[in-house]
Design a protein around this motif. Sequence first.
Motif, PDB file in Angstrom:
ATOM      1  N   ALA A  49      17.333  28.986 -47.760  1.00 25.70           N
ATOM      2  CA  ALA A  49      17.462  29.994 -46.699  1.00 25.70           C
ATOM      3  C   ALA A  49      18.685  29.709 -45.831  1.00 25.70           C
ATOM      4  N   ALA A  50      18.976  28.440 -45.564  1.00 27.81           N
ATOM      5  CA  ALA A  50      20.155  28.083 -44.778  1.00 27.81           C
ATOM      6  C   ALA A  50      21.434  28.503 -45.506  1.00 27.81           C
TER       7      ALA A  50
ATOM      8  N   GLN B  75      13.321  27.622 -42.490  1.00 28.83           N
ATOM      9  CA  GLN B  75      12.599  27.996 -43.708  1.00 28.83           C
ATOM     10  C   GLN B  75      12.942  27.125 -44.919  1.00 28.83           C
TER      11      GLN B  75
ATOM     12  N   GLU C 124      13.896  21.684 -39.096  1.00 27.67           N
ATOM     13  CA  GLU C 124      15.037  22.544 -39.431  1.00 27.67           C
ATOM     14  C   GLU C 124      15.868  21.875 -40.517  1.00 27.67           C
TER      15      GLU C 124
ATOM     16  N   ASP D 120      21.543  32.458 -45.533  1.00 29.28           N
ATOM     17  CA  ASP D 120      21.855  32.990 -44.210  1.00 29.28           C
ATOM     18  C   ASP D 120      23.290  32.683 -43.795  1.00 29.28           C
TER      19      ASP D 120
ATOM     20  N   SER E 220      18.375  26.642 -40.986  1.00 30.21           N
ATOM     21  CA  SER E 220      17.191  27.476 -41.135  1.00 30.21           C
ATOM     22  C   SER E 220      15.947  26.615 -40.989  1.00 30.21           C
TER      23      SER E 220
END
Length: 66
Positions: free
Chosen positions: A19-20, A15, A54, A23, A13
């Motif tokens: 978030a990774a 973000q 990232e 997700d 991610s």
Amino acid sequence: MAIAKTIEVIASSTQGIEAAVRDGIAKVGETVTNIEGAWVKDTKAVVRDGSVAEWRVTMVITFIVN
């Protein structure tokens, strides 16, 4: 008796780490049911032009087999 299985996945991610993880679990949940937990084994920052572009996480996802 319950039987659990694990799979290892890598998610990313732009973000952030949370978030990774979120997700990645959501994507696995599209095809795997009964997810019980995730162990974040490793994190990596991808750097481009001197700044973090990232985040990547390597996770072991545990789920119960029906």
